[in-house]
Design a protein around this motif. Structure first.
Motif, mmCIF file in Angstrom:
data_model
loop_
_atom_site.group_PDB
_atom_site.id
_atom_site.type_symbol
_atom_site.label_atom_id
_atom_site.label_comp_id
_atom_site.label_asym_id
_atom_site.label_seq_id
_atom_site.Cartn_x
_atom_site.Cartn_y
_atom_site.Cartn_z
ATOM 1 N N GLN A 167 0.842 -1.196 0.000
ATOM 2 C CA GLN A 167 0.000 0.000 0.000
ATOM 3 C C GLN A 167 0.880 1.249 0.000
ATOM 4 O O GLN A 167 2.067 1.183 0.344
ATOM 5 N N PRO A 168 0.337 2.408 -0.366
ATOM 6 C CA PRO A 168 1.130 3.647 -0.301
ATOM 7 C C PRO A 168 1.649 3.892 1.106
ATOM 8 O O PRO A 168 0.951 3.654 2.096
ATOM 9 N N ALA A 169 2.889 4.340 1.207
ATOM 10 C CA ALA A 169 3.485 4.655 2.502
ATOM 11 C C ALA A 169 2.773 5.857 3.116
ATOM 12 O O ALA A 169 2.357 6.775 2.395
ATOM 13 N N VAL A 170 2.624 5.875 4.418
ATOM 14 C CA VAL A 170 1.989 6.991 5.109
ATOM 15 C C VAL A 170 2.828 8.252 4.902
ATOM 16 O O VAL A 170 4.023 8.284 5.201
ATOM 17 N N GLY A 171 2.207 9.276 4.349
ATOM 18 C CA GLY A 171 2.904 10.528 4.090
ATOM 19 C C GLY A 171 3.761 10.515 2.844
ATOM 20 O O GLY A 171 4.382 11.525 2.506
#
Length: 464
Positions: free
Chosen positions: A127-131
């Motif tokens: 998933q996309p990394a946080v931030g």
């Protein structure tokens, strides 16, 4: 951690039969399992080792996460506790089948994966990394950081830090004597001779724990013969430890130890040897990146800790910037916890670039997340280590060390100690280790993962 065969998994699970049955009965009665939800709010339990770094960062990060979830209308309750004896406190709960959802307690990862105790994290890693929504969480890690926790393509652990094995020195002492950082192995030996002539021991060594020479050996072998010779050993190829390069690397390590390790160092504990270094009775010491935090109260005021990698070997076949380093101090999500999916989501938030930057700044270490360690925000020594890591063509490690703990304790470490002490020849070292590996190869009860790929960045070294 790349794959054990099914028969071995069956044998291991049969060995766990009694406590697995007990866990099923107890959990079926609801006596020990976290239910995972209360009044519609997900419940997560996190157990943390409370050591020298403390748990302030964990608390601050958790507070931010709870507020974020609350403001998004998705509240979650997290029971976090820390203890220096977290391993001892978790052990009976794991045996009962009622572990916390998330913990950094250092259990035997390989056995836990085989027993299906740990929860794979690839869904969140992809998933996309946080931030950092333009990259995945997996892509945010330093290359190689996840390798020690990977089994058949799935990742079961998330490292908080990235540890490199380096040679540490006091810049103040070096400047006083006009000593320069060696660029080649030959220059390192010349430096050791110059230090000795000044009446100072060249190298302090934690001799009661000969495993501190493990990274020295593999660094010398890689610089000398290239990564393919290292991986031949790591992938259990018959005769790998009989290669002439092994004998030559062992001879070079023995020569270094016999000539330049501090006299009496083979009887010293790690703290005793490190105190010799801090008190400037020894000019250098090989160690991991925990050295600064472990000895932070022992350094003199004018001590300026710095480091360099084991220098490359002139005429060697390996890239001189390659480094023994790996992901370290990992968190694991437990499949039998009350809410592993919520724990995985919490872990992904914890190891965002922003939160990891705060961790690196608070404890002065190198985060496993790329770009999270800012040189100006950590100590000068850690900053120097960061430069070395960033300049490395690739990193590698000795996976045999953790794969085979019995072999490590009965063969590898004792034989390494005898080599350093001069009680066996390099040829004997080669033969003894090869014979011990051959017993492992033939042992149907030992778990042998398939060959691991070469480290990314090592392609320029060609083939064997």
């Amino acid at each position: 951690m790349q794959g054990f065969e099914t028969p071995h998994r069956i044998r291991f699970c049969m060995a766990l039969f009694f406590f697995v049955v007990a866990a099923g009965l107890l959990c079926g009665c609801g006596l020990f399992r976290n239910e995972g939800e209360e009044d519609g709010v997900p419940q997560v339990e996190m157990a943390v080792f409370e050591g020298g770094f403390g748990i302030d960062w964990h608390r601050k990060t958790l507070d931010r996460y709870l507020e974020l979830r609350k403001s998004a209308g998705r509240p979650v309750a997290v029971n976090m506790w820390g203890d220096p004896r977290v391993l001892d406190k978790m052990r009976p709960r794991v045996l009962r089948g009622s572990p916390p959802d998330l913990s950094d307690a250092l259990f035997p990862v390989w056995k836990f994966v085989l027993a299906d105790i740990l929860f794979p994290l690839d869904e969140w890693l992809d998933q996309p990394a946080v931030g950092q929504e333009n990259i995945t969480w997996r892509e945010s890690f330093i290359p190689g950081a996840l390798n020690p926790f990977t089994y058949r393509g799935k990742v079961y652990g998330i490292p908080l830090v990235f540890n490199a094995w380096l040679v540490w020195y006091d810049e103040t002492l070096f400047q006083q004597h006009g000593w320069s950082i060696p660029k080649t192995y030959a220059e390192w030996l010349d430096l050791c001779a110059a230090i000795e002539s000044a009446g100072i021991a060249p190298i302090a060594f934690q001799g009661k724990y000969p495993q501190y020479a493990d990274a020295l050996f593999w660094s010398i072998l890689q610089h000398l013969a290239g990564i393919h010779k290292v991986e031949a050993c790591q992938n259990f190829l018959p005769g790998a430890f009989l290669d002439p390069a092994i004998v030559q690397a062992a001879a070079m390590l023995q020569d270094l130890a016999q000539r330049y390790f501090q006299k009496g160092s083979l009887t010293m504990s790690h703290t005793e040897a490190q105190m010799e270094f801090c008190n400037r009775r020894a000019a250098m010491i090989p160690c991991g990146m925990w050295l600064e935090n472990e000895m932070r109260h022992a350094f003199p005021e004018d001590f300026r800790l710095s480091c360099f990698a084991v220098p490359g070997i002139e005429g060697g076949k390996g890239d001189s910037t390659a480094l023994v380093a790996l992901g370290w101090q990992a968190f694991f999500v437990y499949r039998q916890g009350g809410n592993p999916r919520e724990a995985a989501e919490l872990l992904k938030f914890m190891l965002s670039k922003e939160n990891s930057r705060e961790w690196a700044r608070m404890v002065s270490t190198v985060s496993s997340i790329q770009g999270a360690t800012v040189r100006e925000e950590v100590s000068s020594g850690v900053g120097d280590a960061l430069d070395i890591i960033q300049e490395a063509a690739y990193t590698f490690d000795n996976r045999l060390y953790d794969l085979f703990p019995t072999w490590r304790g009965e063969a590898w470490i004792p034989t390494l100690e005898k080599l350093i002490a001069g009680r066996i020849t390099p040829e004997e070292f080669s033969r003894i280790i090869e014979e011990s590996m051959e017993r492992l190869r033939k042992d149907p009860t030992s778990f042998k993962p398939p060959p691991r790929p070469l480290p990314q960045g090592s392609e320029v070294e060609g083939t064997v």
